[in-house]
Design a protein around this motif. Structure first.
Motif, PDB file in Angstrom:
ATOM      1  N   ARG A 127      42.921  73.325  52.057  1.00  0.00           N
ATOM      2  CA  ARG A 127      43.951  72.626  52.826  1.00  0.00           C
ATOM      3  C   ARG A 127      45.280  73.392  52.819  1.00  0.00           C
ATOM      4  NH1 ARG A 127      41.503  67.920  50.583  1.00  0.00           N
ATOM      5  NH2 ARG A 127      42.951  67.965  48.807  1.00  0.00           N
ATOM      6  N   ARG A 128      45.576  74.014  51.690  1.00  0.00           N
ATOM      7  CA  ARG A 128      46.872  74.694  51.549  1.00  0.00           C
ATOM      8  C   ARG A 128      46.746  76.211  51.673  1.00  0.00           C
ATOM      9  NH1 ARG A 128      49.447  72.422  46.086  1.00  0.00           N
ATOM     10  NH2 ARG A 128      51.129  73.841  46.785  1.00  0.00           N
ATOM     11  N   VAL A 158      47.679  81.677  42.555  1.00  0.00           N
ATOM     12  CA  VAL A 158      47.365  80.587  43.483  1.00  0.00           C
ATOM     13  C   VAL A 158      46.856  79.360  42.738  1.00  0.00           C
ATOM     14  CG1 VAL A 158      45.774  79.870  45.300  1.00  0.00           C
ATOM     15  CG2 VAL A 158      46.961  82.066  45.478  1.00  0.00           C
ATOM     16  N   LEU A 159      45.892  79.566  41.852  1.00  0.00           N
ATOM     17  CA  LEU A 159      45.309  78.435  41.125  1.00  0.00           C
ATOM     18  C   LEU A 159      46.330  77.786  40.189  1.00  0.00           C
ATOM     19  CD1 LEU A 159      41.796  79.962  40.388  1.00  0.00           C
ATOM     20  CD2 LEU A 159      42.299  78.006  41.878  1.00  0.00           C
ATOM     21  N   GLY A 160      47.293  78.589  39.721  1.00  0.00           N
ATOM     22  CA  GLY A 160      48.345  78.025  38.884  1.00  0.00           C
ATOM     23  C   GLY A 160      49.178  76.992  39.620  1.00  0.00           C
ATOM     24  N   GLY A 161      49.201  77.098  40.965  1.00  0.00           N
ATOM     25  CA  GLY A 161      49.918  76.104  41.758  1.00  0.00           C
ATOM     26  C   GLY A 161      49.095  74.871  42.053  1.00  0.00           C
ATOM     27  N   LEU A 162      47.823  74.885  41.646  1.00  0.00           N
ATOM     28  CA  LEU A 162      46.936  73.749  41.897  1.00  0.00           C
ATOM     29  C   LEU A 162      46.510  73.040  40.621  1.00  0.00           C
ATOM     30  CD1 LEU A 162      44.628  75.516  44.523  1.00  0.00           C
ATOM     31  CD2 LEU A 162      46.314  73.729  45.019  1.00  0.00           C
ATOM     32  N   LEU A 163      46.803  73.639  39.490  1.00  0.00           N
ATOM     33  CA  LEU A 163      46.394  73.082  38.199  1.00  0.00           C
ATOM     34  C   LEU A 163      47.621  72.874  37.311  1.00  0.00           C
ATOM     35  CD1 LEU A 163      43.435  75.547  37.769  1.00  0.00           C
ATOM     36  CD2 LEU A 163      43.128  73.067  37.816  1.00  0.00           C
ATOM     37  N   LYS A 164      47.661  71.755  36.613  1.00  0.00           N
ATOM     38  CA  LYS A 164      48.798  71.466  35.738  1.00  0.00           C
ATOM     39  C   LYS A 164      48.837  72.423  34.555  1.00  0.00           C
ATOM     40  CE  LYS A 164      49.175  66.552  36.912  1.00  0.00           C
ATOM     41  NZ  LYS A 164      49.131  65.155  36.388  1.00  0.00           N
ATOM     42  N   PHE A 183      49.501  79.371  50.641  1.00  0.00           N
ATOM     43  CA  PHE A 183      49.300  80.337  49.564  1.00  0.00           C
ATOM     44  C   PHE A 183      49.189  81.764  50.102  1.00  0.00           C
ATOM     45  CE2 PHE A 183      47.631  76.532  47.219  1.00  0.00           C
ATOM     46  CZ  PHE A 183      48.604  76.528  46.225  1.00  0.00           C
ATOM     47  N   GLU A 184      48.548  81.922  51.238  1.00  0.00           N
ATOM     48  CA  GLU A 184      48.430  83.263  51.817  1.00  0.00           C
ATOM     49  C   GLU A 184      49.799  83.810  52.214  1.00  0.00           C
ATOM     50  OE1 GLU A 184      43.857  83.253  53.577  1.00  0.00           O
ATOM     51  OE2 GLU A 184      45.539  82.772  54.928  1.00  0.00           O
ATOM     52  N   ALA A 185      50.650  82.954  52.719  1.00  0.00           N
ATOM     53  CA  ALA A 185      52.011  83.379  53.068  1.00  0.00           C
ATOM     54  C   ALA A 185      52.802  83.773  51.814  1.00  0.00           C
ATOM     55  CB  ALA A 185      52.734  82.261  53.817  1.00  0.00           C
ATOM     56  N   LYS A 186      52.611  83.014  50.745  1.00  0.00           N
ATOM     57  CA  LYS A 186      53.286  83.323  49.486  1.00  0.00           C
ATOM     58  C   LYS A 186      52.835  84.676  48.948  1.00  0.00           C
ATOM     59  CE  LYS A 186      53.879  81.623  44.750  1.00  0.00           C
ATOM     60  NZ  LYS A 186      53.498  80.575  43.770  1.00  0.00           N
TER      61      LYS A 186
END
Length: 380
Positions: free
Chosen positions: A94-95, A29-35, A99-102
């Protein structure tokens, strides 16, 4: 806000265990929020913040964000740290549904946070439904059980400290899951027998043996000096200082010959020998969540070799007609049934008497295995 006073330690432990248990989906999850994946304090901060948001429903989102940001400010190392943490966690909120669906659609190993190979093994052995049940079970907080003399177990109510239970200072009980009882029952300890606990620390099974023995000859060997000290401390609290403890059985025998000990010798052979072997801990992943990240085929192979050597060494201490009990807190066949089969094939003087296995989704307790083997009596 964080709990105050005596609840702090319990909350922090729950938080740390949650991060360790859920590290794989948290990282996804955090990988989708951090570059780029952070290191050091930033990594720790975003992990504990995200763990509260996604997996600790009793913590309000605003509290998770505010307290984590406050911790970032308190670090004092990077003035931008709190802003990064605040942005990442608020974006996660917010997202959240995305992420929970993923995660819900992800394979079991990723969704429930295990190495792929371990879940693959469970699925092959137990079937997909039971493998999922087992994976979820190991992600739940473990109950605390108290063991008393006579084989009685009582569950400690959640939130109550062990030290507050009546009888703690008097050594009336120890903390131990009922799954451990299988090995002790197979050992069939009776007053007057000589008993060797070959891998004794931290001492839970040693204590149960001592309660059944009531005195006499019980030797607890632990080769690791740090773990030996812990064993000795536990025996002292439980008023069982008559138990002989040692890092080396051979050294203990030598020491007693030149000491003023009331026991002038240790028998070369014992009526009962327990080997509670070092293992992969896959039966107790609720209590040792970090063990899942140490599991791989190479580590398992090393453990199997070590277990075989320990079992062979312990077998040399079993008296004719005596019992050797091998136990683990693993549910892996290579460490259990296959280990026993290999031992019996190379030690024809032993024969299996009985075995016990606790599988969590069946027993509701920790995973465990135990097998009793009898050494044949010397022909007359």
């Amino acid at each position: 806000m964080l709990p105050q006073g005596g609840e702090d330690r319990a909350f922090v432990q729950d938080l740390v265990y949650t991060v360790v248990r859920r590290f794989r989906p948290l990282r996804s999850v955090l990988g989708g929020l951090l570059k780029t994946w952070p290191k050091g304090e930033l990594e720790a901060l975003v992990l504990v913040g995200a763990a509260q948001i996604l997996y600790m429903p009793d913590v309000p989102d605003f509290a998770a964000v505010n307290e984590t940001v406050a911790a970032a400010k308190a670090s004092g190392r990077d003035k931008r740290l709190d802003r990064v943490v605040n942005g990442v966690l608020r974006n996660l909120i917010r997202r959240r549904e995305e992420f929970e669906a993923k995660l819900a659609a992800a394979p079991l190993a990723e969704r429930e946070s295990y190495p792929n190979a371990l879940v693959k093994r469970w699925t092959a052995r137990y079937g997909a439904e039971n493998a999922e049940t087992l994976a979820k079970w190991h992600n739940t907080p473990a109950e605390t059980w108290l063991a008393y003399p006579g084989g009685r177990f009582e569950k400690l109510e959640r939130g109550r400290k062990v030290t507050e239970v009546e009888g703690f200072d008097d050594g009336a009980f120890l903390v131990q899951d009922p799954a451990t009882a299988g090995a002790i029952e197979l050992l069939d300890v009776k007053p007057g027998l000589s008993v060797l606990d070959f891998c004794a620390a931290p001492g839970g099974k040693t204590v149960q043996i001592a309660w059944r023995l009531g005195g006499g000859c019980l030797v607890a060997q632990e080769v690791n000096p740090r773990r030996l000290r812990r064993l000795q401390k536990n025996l002292e609290r439980l008023k069982l200082t008559w138990v002989e403890t040692t890092q080396s059985l051979s050294q203990l025998t030598s020491d007693l010959r030149v000491s003023a000990s009331p026991r002038d010798s240790i028998p070369p052979f014992f009526d009962r020998v327990l080997v509670d072997a070092p293992c992969s801990n896959t039966g107790v992943l609720r209590r040792r969540p970090d063990a899942r990240w140490r599991w791989d085929a190479d580590h398992l192979k090393q453990l199997i070799g070590l277990q075989a050597q320990i079992l062979a060494d312990a077998a040399t201490r079993v008296a004719p007609g005596g019992l050797l009990v091998y136990s683990t807190c693993s549910n892996e066949p290579e460490e259990n049934g296959e280990q026993i089969a290999a031992f019996l094939a190379s030690h024809p003087e032993f024969s299996e008497v009985a075995r016990r296995e606790s599988v969590p989704f069946e027993s509701g307790h920790d995973g465990a295995f135990a097998c009793a083997m009898e050494r044949c009596k010397v022909p007359s």
